[in-house]
Design an enzyme around this catalytic site. Structure first.
Site, mmCIF file in Angstrom:
data_model
loop_
_atom_site.group_PDB
_atom_site.id
_atom_site.type_symbol
_atom_site.label_atom_id
_atom_site.label_comp_id
_atom_site.label_asym_id
_atom_site.label_seq_id
_atom_site.Cartn_x
_atom_site.Cartn_y
_atom_site.Cartn_z
ATOM 1 N N GLU A 170 2.492 -4.797 7.384
ATOM 2 C CA GLU A 170 3.426 -3.841 8.003
ATOM 3 C C GLU A 170 3.038 -3.478 9.428
ATOM 4 O O GLU A 170 3.865 -2.955 10.188
ATOM 5 C CB GLU A 170 3.542 -2.581 7.135
ATOM 6 C CG GLU A 170 2.477 -1.529 7.329
ATOM 7 C CD GLU A 170 1.100 -1.900 6.775
ATOM 8 O OE1 GLU A 170 0.162 -1.085 6.899
ATOM 9 O OE2 GLU A 170 0.948 -3.003 6.209
ATOM 10 N N CYS A 213 -4.349 -2.081 1.800
ATOM 11 C CA CYS A 213 -5.626 -1.600 2.313
ATOM 12 C C CYS A 213 -6.148 -0.446 1.458
ATOM 13 O O CYS A 213 -6.546 -0.648 0.322
ATOM 14 C CB CYS A 213 -5.498 -1.229 3.789
ATOM 15 S SG CYS A 213 -7.095 -1.064 4.631
ATOM 16 N N HIS A 259 -2.880 -5.806 6.569
ATOM 17 C CA HIS A 259 -1.721 -4.959 6.835
ATOM 18 C C HIS A 259 -0.534 -5.763 7.360
ATOM 19 O O HIS A 259 -0.340 -5.872 8.575
ATOM 20 C CB HIS A 259 -2.075 -3.907 7.898
ATOM 21 C CG HIS A 259 -2.937 -2.793 7.434
ATOM 22 N ND1 HIS A 259 -2.428 -1.640 6.885
ATOM 23 C CD2 HIS A 259 -4.281 -2.636 7.464
ATOM 24 C CE1 HIS A 259 -3.433 -0.812 6.585
ATOM 25 N NE2 HIS A 259 -4.569 -1.400 6.928
#
Length: 288
Positions: A245, A118, A243
């Site tokens: 994660e 990002c 994202h």
């Protein structure tokens, strides 16, 4: 008359310690400071994959309190560095270029990896670490404002475009996006070179894996040819807007109740983790 019930205080039971994770000796450096906000998720997902890490403020790296050469993976996490006041990722990239450029180039000369997610992808683009044709580090791509003109926070479906050590074993993943400037843009000439060198890592797609073809919300920002992430020409660097994660658990996925019920009815085990974990397992496998 029965005696009133007393509240009996039970002795506290110590929580069961989690099983020790097997960690590879290589470590990751997770950049922090000035609006970066995804350090903790990044550290946790790497630990679950088997790689320890340190979260290091950029000032500590500049001051020499930590050395980039002590690490094998460098991560620029998501966030809104410097409030994106001078353009998304631009101020943070300038701070890296003006203070850490020699160390970063030396790091890239070694058998090391760099990941930008990002805002981290925006930083990489501003530094020229992607696409980095012939390692010239010129700024040749941009993450422009979303075509819809607003911040997008939603789940998207991604599929790998080309297999590399980053995408190995991945059929598709589901990731949240959280950005206002993720519209991948570049010149026709740059796009041609990216495609020729098979540098497109992930593209936005529909649930049935067919191309998003720029259609919202499957492509959340209007990115050119649905590009969600690219690697550098030498494949050492990966930048991506979604994202992975932030959805490492099965229960982080938007449709987990449906999938859980389907698994129960069909007698299948319920997944314990998200397919997104594979990216980070691939990193560990690369160093293993």
């Amino acid at each position: 008359m029965a005696a009133a019930k007393r509240n009996i205080r039970r002795p506290a039971v110590a929580p069961k310690a989690p099983a020790a994770r097997k960690m590879i000796p290589e470590k990751a450096l997770i950049m922090s400071g000035y609006g970066i906000n995804s350090e903790m998720e990044t550290q946790e997902v790497l630990a679950r994959a088997g790689m320890a890490s340190d979260i290091v403020h950029i000032n500590d790296l500049i001051a020499g309190e930590r050395q980039l050469s002590d690490y094998r993976l460098l991560v620029f996490p998501g966030g809104f560095s410097y409030g994106d006041d001078t353009g998304a990722g631009n101020a943070y990239a300038n701070r890296v270029r003006n203070n850490l450029w020699d160390e970063l180039q030396e790091f890239l000369d070694g058998d090391n990896l760099v990941l930008g997610i990002c805002n981290g992808f925006q930083i990489l683009a501003n530094l020229g670490l992607v696409p980095a044709f012939d390692r010239s580090y010129a700024r040749e791509i941009a993450l422009m404002p979303n075509r819809g003109g607003r911040l997008e926070c939603r789940f998207v479906t991604l599929k790998p475009e080309h297999e590399s050590h980053w995408t190995k074993g991945i059929e598709r993943i589901w990731c949240p996006v959280s950005h206002g400037e993720g519209n991948f843009s570049c010149s026709a000439e740059t796009l041609k070179k990216i495609k020729q060198k098979k540098m497109v890592a992930f593209t936005y797609c529909r649930e049935d894996m067919s191309p998003a073809n720029g259609e919202y919300p499957y492509n959340p920002n209007g990115a050119l040819e649905d590009i969600a992430g690219i690697t550098s020409a030498d494949k050492k660097v990966l930048g991506m807007m979604p994202h992975p994660e932030r959805a490492m658990e099965f229960y982080n996925l938007y449709d987990w109740p449906l999938v859980k019920e389907q698994a129960r009815r069909e007698g299948r085990p319920v997944p314990k983790e998200s397919p997104n974990m594979q990216i980070f397992k691939n990193i560990v496998e690369y160093f293993s």
